[in-house]
Design a protein around this motif. Structure first.
Motif, PDB file in Angstrom:
ATOM      1  N   LYS A 298      40.725   0.852  11.124  1.00  0.00           N
ATOM      2  CA  LYS A 298      41.825   1.548  11.805  1.00  0.00           C
ATOM      3  C   LYS A 298      43.063   0.668  11.761  1.00  0.00           C
ATOM      4  N   ALA A 299      44.228   1.311  11.735  1.00  0.00           N
ATOM      5  CA  ALA A 299      45.492   0.584  11.815  1.00  0.00           C
ATOM      6  C   ALA A 299      46.507   1.518  12.464  1.00  0.00           C
ATOM      7  N   ARG A 300      47.649   0.983  12.872  1.00  0.00           N
ATOM      8  CA  ARG A 300      48.673   1.823  13.515  1.00  0.00           C
ATOM      9  C   ARG A 300      49.759   2.135  12.495  1.00  0.00           C
ATOM     10  N   LEU A 301      50.074   3.420  12.392  1.00  0.00           N
ATOM     11  CA  LEU A 301      51.079   3.841  11.410  1.00  0.00           C
ATOM     12  C   LEU A 301      52.391   4.140  12.124  1.00  0.00           C
ATOM     13  N   HIS A 302      53.462   3.560  11.624  1.00  0.00           N
ATOM     14  CA  HIS A 302      54.801   3.789  12.199  1.00  0.00           C
ATOM     15  C   HIS A 302      55.611   4.640  11.241  1.00  0.00           C
ATOM     16  N   ARG A 303      56.228   5.714  11.775  1.00  0.00           N
ATOM     17  CA  ARG A 303      57.099   6.525  10.914  1.00  0.00           C
ATOM     18  C   ARG A 303      58.419   6.758  11.636  1.00  0.00           C
ATOM     19  N   PRO A 304      59.525   6.747  10.912  1.00  0.00           N
ATOM     20  CA  PRO A 304      60.830   6.864  11.569  1.00  0.00           C
ATOM     21  C   PRO A 304      60.893   8.109  12.447  1.00  0.00           C
ATOM     22  N   GLY A 305      61.350   7.946  13.680  1.00  0.00           N
ATOM     23  CA  GLY A 305      61.544   9.086  14.582  1.00  0.00           C
ATOM     24  C   GLY A 305      60.268   9.628  15.175  1.00  0.00           C
ATOM     25  N   GLN A 306      59.151   8.989  14.917  1.00  0.00           N
ATOM     26  CA  GLN A 306      57.889   9.493  15.475  1.00  0.00           C
ATOM     27  C   GLN A 306      57.174   8.376  16.221  1.00  0.00           C
ATOM     28  N   PRO A 307      56.390   8.736  17.247  1.00  0.00           N
ATOM     29  CA  PRO A 307      55.626   7.680  17.921  1.00  0.00           C
ATOM     30  C   PRO A 307      54.544   7.131  16.992  1.00  0.00           C
ATOM     31  N   PRO A 308      54.211   5.848  17.100  1.00  0.00           N
ATOM     32  CA  PRO A 308      53.147   5.300  16.243  1.00  0.00           C
ATOM     33  C   PRO A 308      51.821   5.996  16.516  1.00  0.00           C
ATOM     34  N   ARG A 309      50.993   6.111  15.480  1.00  0.00           N
ATOM     35  CA  ARG A 309      49.664   6.706  15.705  1.00  0.00           C
ATOM     36  C   ARG A 309      48.594   5.908  14.958  1.00  0.00           C
ATOM     37  N   ASP A 310      47.413   5.881  15.572  1.00  0.00           N
ATOM     38  CA  ASP A 310      46.303   5.153  14.946  1.00  0.00           C
ATOM     39  C   ASP A 310      45.686   6.010  13.856  1.00  0.00           C
ATOM     40  N   VAL A 311      45.457   5.407  12.719  1.00  0.00           N
ATOM     41  CA  VAL A 311      44.881   6.133  11.582  1.00  0.00           C
ATOM     42  C   VAL A 311      43.673   5.361  11.041  1.00  0.00           C
ATOM     43  N   ILE A 312      42.819   6.074  10.298  1.00  0.00           N
ATOM     44  CA  ILE A 312      41.731   5.385   9.593  1.00  0.00           C
ATOM     45  C   ILE A 312      42.206   5.153   8.170  1.00  0.00           C
ATOM     46  N   VAL A 313      42.203   3.910   7.746  1.00  0.00           N
ATOM     47  CA  VAL A 313      42.711   3.573   6.411  1.00  0.00           C
ATOM     48  C   VAL A 313      41.560   3.704   5.408  1.00  0.00           C
ATOM     49  N   TRP A 314      41.817   4.515   4.365  1.00  0.00           N
ATOM     50  CA  TRP A 314      40.799   4.716   3.318  1.00  0.00           C
ATOM     51  C   TRP A 314      41.299   4.267   1.953  1.00  0.00           C
ATOM     52  N   CYS A 315      42.362   3.477   1.945  1.00  0.00           N
ATOM     53  CA  CYS A 315      42.884   3.068   0.640  1.00  0.00           C
ATOM     54  C   CYS A 315      43.267   1.596   0.629  1.00  0.00           C
ATOM     55  N   SER A 316      42.602   0.800   1.467  1.00  0.00           N
ATOM     56  CA  SER A 316      42.969  -0.613   1.518  1.00  0.00           C
ATOM     57  C   SER A 316      42.233  -1.398   0.435  1.00  0.00           C
ATOM     58  N   ASN A 317      42.914  -2.421  -0.074  1.00  0.00           N
ATOM     59  CA  ASN A 317      42.262  -3.345  -1.001  1.00  0.00           C
ATOM     60  C   ASN A 317      41.715  -4.571  -0.275  1.00  0.00           C
ATOM     61  N   ASP A 318      41.759  -4.546   1.049  1.00  0.00           N
ATOM     62  CA  ASP A 318      41.050  -5.562   1.839  1.00  0.00           C
ATOM     63  C   ASP A 318      39.590  -5.076   1.834  1.00  0.00           C
ATOM     64  N   TYR A 319      39.006  -5.153   0.631  1.00  0.00           N
ATOM     65  CA  TYR A 319      37.756  -4.446   0.344  1.00  0.00           C
ATOM     66  C   TYR A 319      36.604  -4.792   1.281  1.00  0.00           C
ATOM     67  N   LEU A 320      36.590  -6.024   1.769  1.00  0.00           N
ATOM     68  CA  LEU A 320      35.463  -6.441   2.617  1.00  0.00           C
ATOM     69  C   LEU A 320      35.897  -6.674   4.070  1.00  0.00           C
ATOM     70  N   GLY A 321      37.150  -6.386   4.366  1.00  0.00           N
ATOM     71  CA  GLY A 321      37.646  -6.603   5.728  1.00  0.00           C
ATOM     72  C   GLY A 321      37.853  -8.075   6.053  1.00  0.00           C
ATOM     73  N   MET A 322      37.909  -8.937   5.027  1.00  0.00           N
ATOM     74  CA  MET A 322      38.049 -10.376   5.287  1.00  0.00           C
ATOM     75  C   MET A 322      39.432 -10.736   5.841  1.00  0.00           C
ATOM     76  N   GLY A 323      40.386  -9.820   5.666  1.00  0.00           N
ATOM     77  CA  GLY A 323      41.736 -10.067   6.185  1.00  0.00           C
ATOM     78  C   GLY A 323      41.767 -10.173   7.706  1.00  0.00           C
ATOM     79  N   GLN A 324      40.659  -9.767   8.359  1.00  0.00           N
ATOM     80  CA  GLN A 324      40.616  -9.889   9.818  1.00  0.00           C
ATOM     81  C   GLN A 324      39.372 -10.645  10.274  1.00  0.00           C
ATOM     82  N   HIS A 325      38.721 -11.318   9.349  1.00  0.00           N
ATOM     83  CA  HIS A 325      37.484 -12.003   9.738  1.00  0.00           C
ATOM     84  C   HIS A 325      37.794 -13.266  10.556  1.00  0.00           C
ATOM     85  N   PRO A 326      37.072 -13.472  11.665  1.00  0.00           N
ATOM     86  CA  PRO A 326      37.376 -14.627  12.528  1.00  0.00           C
ATOM     87  C   PRO A 326      37.367 -15.961  11.778  1.00  0.00           C
TER      88      PRO A 326
END
Ligand code: PMP
Length: 428
Positions: free
Chosen positions: A53-81
């Protein structure tokens, strides 16, 4: 673009130039827009612990949480402790930037440790780190192709833009072989002067189709004709092979590949690129590669984090097993739902739409109606008529995420009147 203040646009300074620069750029952009190929950024705010999940920001709209299905952080290591803690500690102890190019005060102990680890991972004598995978490809191929007398570079038709740029800039003779076509490669090699230096450049996993090269066979053909082999494993390192060294490791072909190129930005979750090869080849690129020599090196904290990520990933076979399990589950579900899953032998899961405007509509509907973020993939990234949604499951996508995605895709397909094949479960 509409909001640009006309008085601030760039004008031709001399009337004889005959071009109004910004008008020219805007007309080109409008042509792109008319084709539905103009790219809007999706502004994401990543949230530690929340991926996919990540938060998507769009001009003039409130941010919304989305499920990302196109990330190249293939193993989620970008957030690994393990990665985050190492990076934070290194920033705390060494600061932000590297302080120079590699030759002028910018070689850090972290770069050297990372290069040793990469050499070991790929079973090579040495490795060299660049600021990105793009720069690694561009610099290495340009340097080799320019230096070897009358060099010929044999390039797979679907090679990445960074390899194409390196080959072009090298001035070497470029011969393109049909994608993954061993016979065509053989034919071209056999027709050339046996005394000419040659390089065969190809990828292991192709980023948009998810198909895999016959590495061992390509290397054998190349070596029979006296060519060096150059393999881009950007979409495979971390994810394939017992230690995550890529498809060459999985297929027992590590020794066959003369130069392996990879990224630290996808499965390893950080940023940067590298090559691993013989000590002489690496020293040559280190000494003559302009994109290496004349650019500030990566921050020490990035190098330290990449090293922590590689160490974690290489001894965690379970991560790769879980990843493949998610991939198989998604493919199975898509197939049973009658969605046009393109053939793919890997974790890259393309679903065919076949039209740029429809592809954008499908992506918009997924986002607006289902909070699912998948970027449309259009020409020139893929050939016209094969526009697609490129799904990349990670070990962090749950069964529920997969079921929800497939259901949403079915609805979107129906809404757009796209072809839903006969579903295996009988409910298209
Ligand atoms: N090679 C391939 C096949 C790629 O797909 C990419 C980027 N998507 C690169 C190289 C460049 O890697 P990086 O993102 O690390 O610059």
């Amino acid at each position: 673009i509409k909001d640009i203040d006309a008085s601030r646009t760039q004008r031709a300074l001399v009337p004889s130039v005959g071009i109004d620069y910004d008008s020219f750029f805007v007309s080109q952009l409008n042509a792109l827009r008319d084709e539905g190929r103009y790219r809007h950024f999706a502004e994401l705010e990543r949230i530690v612990g929340a991926f996919p999940k990540a938060r998507l920001h769009r001009p003039g709209q409130p941010p919304r949480d989305v499920i990302v299905w196109c990330s190249n952080d293939y193993l989620g290591m970008g957030q690994h402790p393990a990665v985050l803690e190492t990076m934070q500690a290194a920033v705390g102890s060494q600061g932000s930037g590297a302080g120079g190019t590699r030759n002028i005060s910018g070689t850090n102990i972290a770069h050297v440790a990372l290069e040793r680890e990469l050499a070991t991972l790929h079973g090579k004598q040495a490795a060299l780190v660049f600021t990105s995978g793009y720069v690694a490809n561009e610099t290495t191929l340009q340097t080799l192709g320019a230096a070897l007398p009358k060099c010929e570079i044999y390039s797979d038709a679907l090679n990445h833009a960074s390899m194409i740029a390196g080959i072009r800039h090298s001035g070497a003779v470029r011969r393109i072989f049909r994608h993954n076509d061993l016979d065509h490669l053989e034919e071209l090699l056999a027709a050339s002067d046996p005394a000419t230096p040659k390089i065969v450049a190809f990828e292991s996993v192709y980023s948009m189709d998810g198909d895999v090269a016959p590495i061992g066979q390509i290397c054998k053909a190349a070596h029979r004709h006296g060519a060096l082999t150059y393999l881009d494993e950007v979409h495979a390192v971390g994810m394939y092979g017992a230690r995550g060294a890529g498809i060459a490791e999985r297929d027992g072909a590590l020794e066959e590949v003369d130069i392996i190129q990879g990224t630290l930005a996808k499965a390893f979750g950080v940023i940067g690129g590298y090559i691993a090869s013989s000590a002489a080849t690496v020293d040559f690129i280190r000494s003559f590669g302009a994109g290496f020599i004349f650019s500030t090196s990566m921050p020490p904290a990035i190098a330290a984090a990449a090293l922590a990520s590689i160490r974690h990933v290489s001894c965690n076979l379970e991560l790769r097993v879980r990843h493949q399990d998610r991939v198989e589950r998604l493919k199975h579900r898509l197939h049973h739902a009658g969605l046009p899953l393109m053939p793919s032998a890997t974790h890259i899961v393309p679903v065919l739409v076949g039209d740029a405007a429809r592809c954008k509509q499908a992506s918009d509907l997924l986002l607006d109606g289902y909070r699912i973020y998948v970027q449309p993939i259009n020409y020139p990234t893929v050939p016209r008529g094969t526009e697609r949604l490129r799904l990349t499951p990670t070990p962090l996508h749950s069964d529920e995420d997969i079921a929800y995605l497939v259901e949403a895709l079915q609805h979107v397909w129906r809404t757009l009147g796209l072809d839903l094949g006969i579903a295996v479960n009988g409910k298209p």
